[in-house]
Write a protein that holds these residues in place. Structure first.
Motif, short mmCIF file in Angstrom:
data_model
loop_
_atom_site.label_atom_id
_atom_site.label_comp_id
_atom_site.label_asym_id
_atom_site.label_seq_id
_atom_site.Cartn_x
_atom_site.Cartn_y
_atom_site.Cartn_z
N UNK A 454 58.91 53.47 114.92
CA UNK A 454 59.38 54.82 115.17
C UNK A 454 59.91 54.92 116.59
N UNK A 455 61.08 55.53 116.75
CA UNK A 455 61.71 55.73 118.06
C UNK A 455 61.89 57.24 118.27
N UNK A 456 61.47 57.72 119.46
CA UNK A 456 61.65 59.13 119.80
C UNK A 456 63.08 59.35 120.26
N UNK A 457 63.81 60.16 119.53
CA UNK A 457 65.19 60.46 119.89
C UNK A 457 65.25 61.58 120.93
N UNK A 464 59.63 67.24 118.15
CA UNK A 464 59.93 65.83 118.41
C UNK A 464 60.89 65.34 117.32
N UNK A 465 62.05 64.84 117.74
CA UNK A 465 63.00 64.25 116.79
C UNK A 465 62.81 62.73 116.78
N UNK A 466 62.63 62.18 115.59
CA UNK A 466 62.30 60.75 115.45
C UNK A 466 63.34 60.05 114.59
N UNK A 467 63.55 58.79 114.86
CA UNK A 467 64.37 57.92 114.01
C UNK A 467 63.63 56.60 113.81
N UNK A 503 65.23 58.01 103.77
CA UNK A 503 65.22 58.77 105.02
C UNK A 503 65.22 57.82 106.21
N UNK A 504 65.96 58.17 107.26
CA UNK A 504 66.01 57.37 108.48
C UNK A 504 65.68 58.18 109.73
N UNK A 505 65.44 59.48 109.57
CA UNK A 505 65.08 60.33 110.70
C UNK A 505 64.32 61.54 110.19
N UNK A 506 63.58 62.18 111.14
CA UNK A 506 62.83 63.38 110.79
C UNK A 506 62.39 64.06 112.08
N UNK A 507 61.93 65.29 111.95
CA UNK A 507 61.47 66.05 113.11
C UNK A 507 60.06 66.58 112.85
N UNK A 528 50.46 51.51 99.64
CA UNK A 528 50.83 51.67 101.05
C UNK A 528 50.54 50.40 101.82
N UNK A 529 51.42 50.07 102.75
CA UNK A 529 51.26 48.86 103.54
C UNK A 529 50.58 49.11 104.86
N UNK A 530 50.66 48.11 105.75
CA UNK A 530 50.08 48.22 107.08
C UNK A 530 50.92 49.19 107.93
N UNK A 531 50.26 49.86 108.89
CA UNK A 531 51.02 50.77 109.74
C UNK A 531 51.98 50.02 110.66
N UNK A 532 53.08 50.69 111.01
CA UNK A 532 54.01 50.13 111.98
C UNK A 532 53.53 50.35 113.40
N UNK A 533 54.28 49.92 114.40
CA UNK A 533 53.88 50.11 115.80
C UNK A 533 53.68 51.59 116.12
N UNK A 534 52.74 51.86 117.02
CA UNK A 534 52.40 53.23 117.43
C UNK A 534 53.31 53.66 118.58
N UNK A 535 53.88 54.83 118.47
CA UNK A 535 54.64 55.45 119.56
C UNK A 535 53.82 56.63 120.10
N UNK A 536 53.61 56.67 121.40
CA UNK A 536 52.80 57.73 122.01
C UNK A 536 53.73 58.82 122.57
#
Length: 550
Positions: A454-457, A464-467, A503-507, A528-536
């Motif tokens: 997840x990347x914070x746009x 928070x807008x995420x992609x 989906x490729x983005x969300x808020x 469900x799989x393993x979680x992806x990297x955590x964004x703080x």
């Protein structure tokens, strides 16, 4: 007076009834029904010019010894046999229920009458007499076999057999009075295969083999004619012994050839890879390419001086119609050529096959099926498959099939949890290969080994807008059906939001002030799989905007 006669009439009636039980009415005798003490013939086995062995069941009374009598009738018995015509008799005696009588060189083509006589201390009982041709229960003699390759037929061998004293004529063989089986095994193979074959002559073409392979072969026969119900009842008992074992080697087939068109150069020439399947007996390969006008192309690229272990080469071909041929050289000479055609870059490819389906059979095999295109005759098909990777550097597997095949089972190069692209092309001869029809498939799906990153746009106030980008295909292990977006902060229930697979983005809106851990999970048919990297992310009390990514 009537009362005086009644006892006499009653006795007369009872006596008549008793006699009726002992002696049936005239005309009701069943002469074919055996006496309980009579032995019953079960079957016989005739060996041409050797002997006859018969088997029987004894009646209810035990016998001290049993005699088998086999009488050979003269050739003319069906036309006009004299009462004084001599009958040749063969016999043997035993205390058991089978016996072998020598035929003293007699042919089995005669008719034989067979009986068994059981003898007790004071009685003799004979079975019903059975007369029929000896060939109805014959075990044919073994034959001598010879095997030769067939030019132009790499899956066939010519099998010739002989026996100087075979009791079935060529006319009868051509009329279908033999049922036959061939036993074969490739060199180095431990298990023999047995197949029924149709024999209508002393020579036959058998096409059950692999090209350029040595086979051990044997043959056996069984006499088959109307009336031999015993043979039908005991089919495995009446096969002849197997013939001598002999070896034959099929001729080499043309190599299986395929191609990949990698790219078109700026000058219009195309970068082509030729692919073929190697054969252990090959010493070298030779490639030649021609344009549509039969001009021989001299620049062979890496397709020259090809050794026995070569399975591919690359070269440049012009943008017009052309073809390339491959031959293999062995100690026996050159193989037939395999040829593949290339359409001009401006020409449209012929149509693909119809109704392509790919179904997993187990973790390491896929069942591929399709239907032929309508209107254009197919010369053959090519099935291609490869594992999908982000770098597109996986190995291409392929198989060429003849035009009668519309199904193929992939057993090479596939395993569970990996995505494969499977495609089928139609080969149209000189019109080249058609468009491919393609399916993506897993033999078995699993849960993804990671979620998207997840990347914070943008952070705007409490929004928070995420992609994110899709999970790399090697980590998906299945078809992504949906995502779950998680956002966690202290002293609050875990927040989650379901999202579609495309989906490729969300808020995230109206977040309370605090520090948030945001991550995603991908979901396949397996879960469900393993979680992806955590964004703080930090949401301030007023308009503070801050983000930190681990």
């Amino acid at each position: 007076m009537f009362m005086e006669q009644r006892p006499a009439l009653m006795w007369t009636f009872l006596l008549g009834a008793a006699l009726a039980l002992v002696f049936p009415p005239a005309g009701s005798f069943n002469t074919s029904k055996a006496d309980p003490r009579q032995p019953e013939l079960i079957r016989c086995e005739f060996l041409h010019r050797a002997n006859v062995t018969c088997y029987w069941k004894l009646g209810s009374a035990l016998s001290s010894h049993n005699t088998l009598q086999v009488q050979r009738l003269p050739w003319t018995h069906k036309v006009n046999i004299s009462r004084k015509s001599p009958l040749t008799t063969f016999s043997c005696t035993t205390s058991g229920t089978s016996c072998t009588a020598a035929l003293n060189g007699s042919s089995v083509r005669f008719e034989f009458c067979t009986t068994v006589t059981a003898q007790g201390p004071s009685w003799n009982e004979s079975s019903q007499n059975r007369c029929q041709s000896g060939r109805l229960e014959v075990i044919l003699p073994p034959v001598t076999l010879d095997v030769k390759p067939v030019s132009g037929k790499p899956k066939c061998l010519n099998v010739t057999w002989s026996n100087s004293d075979f009791p079935v004529s060529l006319k009868e063989i051509r009329a279908g009075h033999l049922t036959s089986q061939i036993q074969f095994a490739a060199q180095g193979q431990l298990d023999f295969q047995v197949q029924n074959v149709i024999v209508r002559d002393y020579s036959m073409l058998v096409c059950l083999f692999r090209p350029d392979t040595s086979y051990s072969i044997r043959l056996r026969h069984q006499f088959l004619a109307a009336g031999n119900e015993t043979v039908h009842k005991y089919p495995e008992l009446y096969w002849s012994p197997w013939s001598n074992e002999t070896w034959g080697r099929t001729v080499m087939d043309a190599p299986a050839l395929w191609r990949q068109i990698k790219q078109t150069e700026q000058n219009g020439w195309r970068n082509i890879s030729l692919l073929w399947q190697a054969n252990g007996r090959v010493r070298s390969y030779n490639v030649t390419c021609h344009t549509e006008s039969s001009l021989v192309l001299e620049d062979h690229g890496s397709c020259k001086n090809l050794h026995s272990l070569s399975t591919s080469c690359s070269l440049l071909l012009p943008n017009g119609c052309c073809s390339c041929a491959l031959t293999a050289f062995t100690s026996e000479g050159f193989s037939p050529e395999a040829r593949t055609w290339f359409l001009g870059v401006s020409e449209s490819e012929p149509p693909p096959p119809n109704n392509l389906t790919v179904r997993p059979l187990d973790d390491s095999s896929l069942d591929v099926r399709w239907t032929a295109p309508v209107g254009l005759p197919a010369k053959g098909y090519v099935v291609e498959w490869f594992a999908m990777t982000e770098s597109n550097n996986s190995i291409l597997h392929w198989e060429t099939l003849n035009s009668s095949c519309t199904a193929f089972v992939i057993t090479e190069g596939v395993k569970a949890l990996e995505r494969y692209t499977v495609s089928v092309r139609v080969l149209y001869g000189e019109r080249g290969a058609g468009q491919n029809r393609m399916v993506q498939v897993y033999t078995r799906q699993g849960a993804p080994s990671s979620g998207p990153t997840v990347v914070v746009k943008q952070i705007s106030g409490r929004t928070v807008e995420l992609t994110w980008s899709p999970v790399p295909v090697e980590m998906r292990h299945g078809f992504i059906r949906s995502y779950v977006l998680y956002f966690i902060t202290a002293n609050q229930p875990t927040g989650r939001k379901g999202l579609s697979a495309d989906a490729h983005s969300d808020s995230l809106r109206d977040l309370l002030p605090g520090n948030y851990d945001i991550f995603m999970k991908a979901i396949t048919d397996a879960g469900a799989g393993e979680p992806g990297p955590v964004t703080k992310v930090h949401i301030g009390g007023q308009d503070t905007q801050k983000k930190q990514k681990l």
